[in-house]
Design a protein around this motif. Structure first.
Motif, mmCIF file in Angstrom:
data_model
loop_
_atom_site.group_PDB
_atom_site.id
_atom_site.type_symbol
_atom_site.label_atom_id
_atom_site.label_comp_id
_atom_site.label_asym_id
_atom_site.label_seq_id
_atom_site.Cartn_x
_atom_site.Cartn_y
_atom_site.Cartn_z
ATOM 1 N N UNK A 56 5.475 11.674 9.574
ATOM 2 C CA UNK A 56 4.109 11.977 9.180
ATOM 3 C C UNK A 56 3.695 13.211 9.865
ATOM 4 N N UNK A 57 3.994 13.340 11.044
ATOM 5 C CA UNK A 57 3.829 14.657 11.788
ATOM 6 C C UNK A 57 4.418 15.806 11.253
ATOM 7 N N UNK A 58 5.566 15.681 10.829
ATOM 8 C CA UNK A 58 6.455 16.783 10.232
ATOM 9 C C UNK A 58 5.606 17.284 8.920
ATOM 10 N N UNK A 59 5.157 16.264 8.212
ATOM 11 C CA UNK A 59 4.626 16.409 6.998
ATOM 12 C C UNK A 59 3.211 17.111 6.821
ATOM 13 N N UNK A 60 2.597 16.969 8.103
ATOM 14 C CA UNK A 60 1.277 17.694 8.319
ATOM 15 C C UNK A 60 1.275 19.234 8.352
ATOM 16 N N UNK A 61 2.443 19.425 8.988
ATOM 17 C CA UNK A 61 3.013 20.754 8.858
ATOM 18 C C UNK A 61 2.574 21.772 10.044
ATOM 19 N N UNK A 62 2.034 21.212 11.301
ATOM 20 C CA UNK A 62 1.711 21.744 12.309
ATOM 21 C C UNK A 62 3.103 21.823 13.264
ATOM 22 N N UNK A 63 3.900 22.842 13.408
ATOM 23 C CA UNK A 63 5.094 22.763 13.953
ATOM 24 C C UNK A 63 5.429 22.352 15.477
ATOM 25 N N UNK A 64 4.450 22.640 16.033
ATOM 26 C CA UNK A 64 4.351 22.122 17.615
ATOM 27 C C UNK A 64 3.948 20.548 17.776
ATOM 28 N N UNK A 109 0.895 -1.215 -0.121
ATOM 29 C CA UNK A 109 -0.087 -0.075 0.055
ATOM 30 C C UNK A 109 1.010 1.186 -0.277
ATOM 31 N N UNK A 110 0.603 2.180 -0.835
ATOM 32 C CA UNK A 110 1.452 3.675 -0.890
ATOM 33 C C UNK A 110 0.518 4.560 -0.637
ATOM 34 N N UNK A 111 1.130 5.556 -0.009
ATOM 35 C CA UNK A 111 0.315 7.014 0.248
ATOM 36 C C UNK A 111 1.465 8.087 -0.201
ATOM 37 N N UNK A 112 1.061 8.970 -0.558
ATOM 38 C CA UNK A 112 1.779 10.269 -0.925
ATOM 39 C C UNK A 112 1.350 11.413 -0.221
ATOM 40 N N UNK A 113 2.262 12.038 0.445
ATOM 41 C CA UNK A 113 1.993 13.355 1.379
ATOM 42 C C UNK A 113 2.716 14.620 0.739
ATOM 43 N N UNK A 114 2.146 15.481 0.683
ATOM 44 C CA UNK A 114 2.819 16.853 0.498
ATOM 45 C C UNK A 114 3.658 17.249 1.674
ATOM 46 N N UNK A 115 5.126 17.636 1.261
ATOM 47 C CA UNK A 115 5.877 17.808 2.118
ATOM 48 C C UNK A 115 5.894 19.403 2.513
ATOM 49 N N UNK A 116 7.050 20.216 2.898
ATOM 50 C CA UNK A 116 7.114 21.576 3.106
ATOM 51 C C UNK A 116 6.932 22.371 1.983
ATOM 52 N N UNK A 168 8.467 19.030 -2.570
ATOM 53 C CA UNK A 168 8.804 17.786 -1.749
ATOM 54 C C UNK A 168 7.411 16.965 -1.419
ATOM 55 N N UNK A 169 7.709 15.816 -1.848
ATOM 56 C CA UNK A 169 6.572 14.713 -1.657
ATOM 57 C C UNK A 169 6.916 13.589 -0.821
ATOM 58 N N UNK A 170 6.259 13.177 0.017
ATOM 59 C CA UNK A 170 6.586 12.126 0.958
ATOM 60 C C UNK A 170 5.978 11.109 0.595
#
Length: 156
Positions: free
Chosen positions: A66-74, A23-30, A34-36
């Motif tokens: 995944x947490x970093x990719x979500x974009x919420x810095x905290x 199973x593959x998923x792609x997430x947007x990076x910063x 940048x694609x994760x």
């Protein structure tokens, strides 16, 4: 343990007779470029492997990325605080359990002391009985010895 509440093992997700799948998923990076890519490979032997981009990773690393990719810095900071507080809570629970266990340990130690004292008492009673038997058995011999001495003292 059921995986996703549907199967007891990851190998059970194979529905077409294949030996493995993914199973593959792609997430947007910063940045837009940048694609994760996260991949999970599974097989019928219940082997499961996680890949981050093309590198094998552990689920913890995957979660952090995944947490970093979500974009919420905290989010990663809060996650680490949660882990730290969870460990603190576990330590407090252990300390509390130990505090509750202490009276029982003291009781068990006193019980062992009592049993040891009772054993020593039995040993002493046996020794006293043996000593009494010894003294009782010596009495006739001592009496005869006194008679012999008295006779010997009367001789010229």
């Amino acid at each position: 343990m059921q995986v996703l509440g549907r199967a007891a093992s990851v190998g059970a997700f194979d529905k077409r007779g294949e030996e493995s799948g993914h199973v593959k998923i792609s997430l947007s990076g910063n940045t837009p470029e940048h694609i994760i890519r996260i991949t999970r490979k599974i097989d019928t032997k219940n082997k499961s492997e996680w890949l981050l981009d093309v590198f094998t990773t552990r689920p913890i690393q995957l979660l952090e990325e995944t947490q970093k990719a979500v974009g919420v810095p905290d989010l990663p900071v809060q996650h680490h605080q949660l882990i730290y507080r969870s460990k603190e809570l576990k330590n407090l629970e252990v300390a509390n359990l130990m505090r509750k266990r202490l009276p029982w340990l003291k009781y068990e130690m006193k019980e062992e002391e009592l049993i040891e004292a009772q054993e020593q008492e039995k040993t002493m009673k046996k020794k006293m009985e043996i000593a009494k038997i010894w003294e009782d058995s010596k009495r006739p011999i001592d009496y005869r010895n006194e008679q012999v001495r008295a006779i010997m003292n009367k001789l010229p």
